[in-house]
Write an enzyme that holds these catalytic residues in place. Structure first.
Site, mmCIF file in Angstrom:
data_model
loop_
_atom_site.group_PDB
_atom_site.id
_atom_site.type_symbol
_atom_site.label_atom_id
_atom_site.label_comp_id
_atom_site.label_asym_id
_atom_site.label_seq_id
_atom_site.Cartn_x
_atom_site.Cartn_y
_atom_site.Cartn_z
ATOM 1 N N ILE A 140 0.825 -1.209 0.000
ATOM 2 C CA ILE A 140 0.000 0.000 0.000
ATOM 3 C C ILE A 140 0.859 1.259 0.000
ATOM 4 O O ILE A 140 0.357 2.349 -0.269
ATOM 5 C CB ILE A 140 -0.984 0.018 1.187
ATOM 6 C CG1 ILE A 140 -0.266 -0.171 2.519
ATOM 7 C CG2 ILE A 140 -2.032 -1.054 1.009
ATOM 8 C CD1 ILE A 140 -1.193 -0.100 3.719
ATOM 9 N N GLU A 141 2.151 1.120 0.298
ATOM 10 C CA GLU A 141 3.049 2.275 0.236
ATOM 11 C C GLU A 141 3.498 2.546 -1.198
ATOM 12 O O GLU A 141 3.448 3.680 -1.666
ATOM 13 C CB GLU A 141 4.272 2.047 1.135
ATOM 14 C CG GLU A 141 4.009 2.261 2.617
ATOM 15 C CD GLU A 141 3.771 3.725 2.951
ATOM 16 O OE1 GLU A 141 4.268 4.597 2.226
ATOM 17 O OE2 GLU A 141 3.060 3.989 3.939
#
Length: 404
Positions: A140-141
């Site tokens: 998700i980064e």
């Protein structure tokens, strides 16, 4: 230690207050993390994605996301082998749907790339005895893209900001950016997460703080009456952070239950075994590629931290990651590698004597200088000329000051 770390993180947090308090009985809006909405072309352009990943032609799933009742999600999440608290609610369901519907191609690609990256993340987390489910935080980064860069200046798979990266020992200069090194940045991220846990003592708060900074978490705790439960401070968090923990839970879910959602992993042939060599002389990746007969794009993918393809080993020893067979060739032809086009690729002058003007040139320059002074305008005043004459008798500096 915790107080010192908190002071550091508070100083590094954003100055503006981004918290939005919602009216009673109104659901707090959330934002989809950028990695879930970004184009996957940048991932597909990575060398090992092009060379070692392909669609599974034998995949027999329908390609559609089936519907499941709430009870099914609750049961599946409860069965996941995690030490971190994983719960089901509507924000989590929204993120699961995001992965399983719009993000299906991304998940298939992540499943293929995870064979290369996840063991690196797990090793770093294990070395600091952190929960291994944190290995999905880079999904998700950065979407598992080591070259990912945000508009805010964060970089690498773990999306480190410059100051935080340097605080945890990552080098960033004109030649190297260790935020993009999957190995070194993973160990730095593990230290960062460990320090955040010393502050908050709750993993949901830790990964929320990883996203928005400890200062915003402390503000949300205060506005929630002192509660340190992420889901209680949830409406007082920045909108992006409200979606962050749900996205993390959903990432763990979809990487575990992708088959149930008819997602076929991309086939991988990452049989490529790699290791590192340490060099203590300046070296260009092109030297290795040409002498050892390998693709420089492979070397760039394995070593994304070298911004200009130059390993500045003369400054200090640096590691270069290579396939095992290329390491054997490098050792065999090491002298030839260092000598190949050395002046062209890594050579630069270390000592230069400035030229001395001849007597004829010196006299010419002197006469030119005298004529310039005779016109009442020195070279320094010429550089300032356009700034100091606007017809009003005021310099541009005075105009700028007046506007302020």
């Amino acid at each position: 230690m915790a107080a010192t770390a908190l002071a550091w993180f508070s100083m590094a947090a954003a100055a503006q207050d981004t918290l939005n308090v919602q009216p009673d009985n109104q659901p707090a809006p959330i934002e989809i993390p950028l990695a879930l909405t970004s184009d996957i072309d940048s991932l597909l352009s990575l060398y090992h994605a092009k060379a070692y990943l392909q669609q599974d032609a034998n995949c027999e799933t329908s390609g559609t996301n089936p519907y499941f009742d709430k009870a099914v999600y609750v049961e599946r999440i409860a069965k996941m082998p995690t030490i971190m608290e994983m719960v089901y609610n509507e924000p989590v369901r929204k993120m699961i749907d995001q992965y399983a519907e719009r993000g299906r191609r991304q998940v298939a690609l992540w499943l293929g790339l995870s064979n290369f990256y996840i063991p690196i993340f797990e090793q770093a987390l294990e070395s600091y005895q952190l929960p291994l489910e944190l290995k999905y935080l880079p999904l998700i980064e950065s979407g598992l893209n080591p070259k990912a860069e945000s508009h805010a200046g964060a970089s690498g798979p773990w999306q480190f900001m410059l100051n935080t990266a340097k605080h945890y020992g990552l080098q960033v200069n004109s030649l190297i950016d260790e935020r993009k090194d999957p190995i070194r940045s993973s160990y730095a991220a593990a230290q960062f997460l460990r320090d955040l846990y010393k502050i908050f003592g709750d993993w949901n708060l830790v990964i929320a703080a990883y996203n928005c900074g400890p200062e915003n978490i402390n503000k949300a705790i205060k506005r929630a009456g002192g509660s340190r439960d992420y889901w209680q401070i949830y409406p007082y968090l920045p909108t992006e952070t409200r979606g962050y923990v749900p996205a993390f839970i959903a990432a763990n879910y979809i990487m575990t239950y992708y088959c149930e959602h008819n997602i076929c992993p991309m086939l991988t042939d990452l049989s490529l075994k790699t290791d590192t060599i340490v060099v203590n002389r300046n070296l260009h990746l092109q030297q290795i590629a040409d002498v050892c007969q390998t693709d420089i794009n492979l070397l760039r993918t394995l070593n994304p931290q070298y911004r200009k393809d130059i390993v500045n080993g003369a400054t200090e020893p640096y590691a270069v990651r290579l396939p095992i067979d290329i390491i054997n060739r490098f050792i065999e032809y090491q002298d030839s590698v260092y000598q190949y086009k050395a002046d062209e690729l890594v050579g630069r002058r270390t000592e230069v004597e400035p030229a001395v003007a001849s007597s004829t040139t010196s006299s010419s320059v002197s006469r030119s200088s005298s004529r310039s002074k005779g016109n009442g305008q020195s070279s320094s005043s010429w550089r300032r000329g356009k700034s100091y004459h606007h017809g009003s008798g005021h310099s541009s500096r005075h105009h700028r000051r007046g506007r302020r």
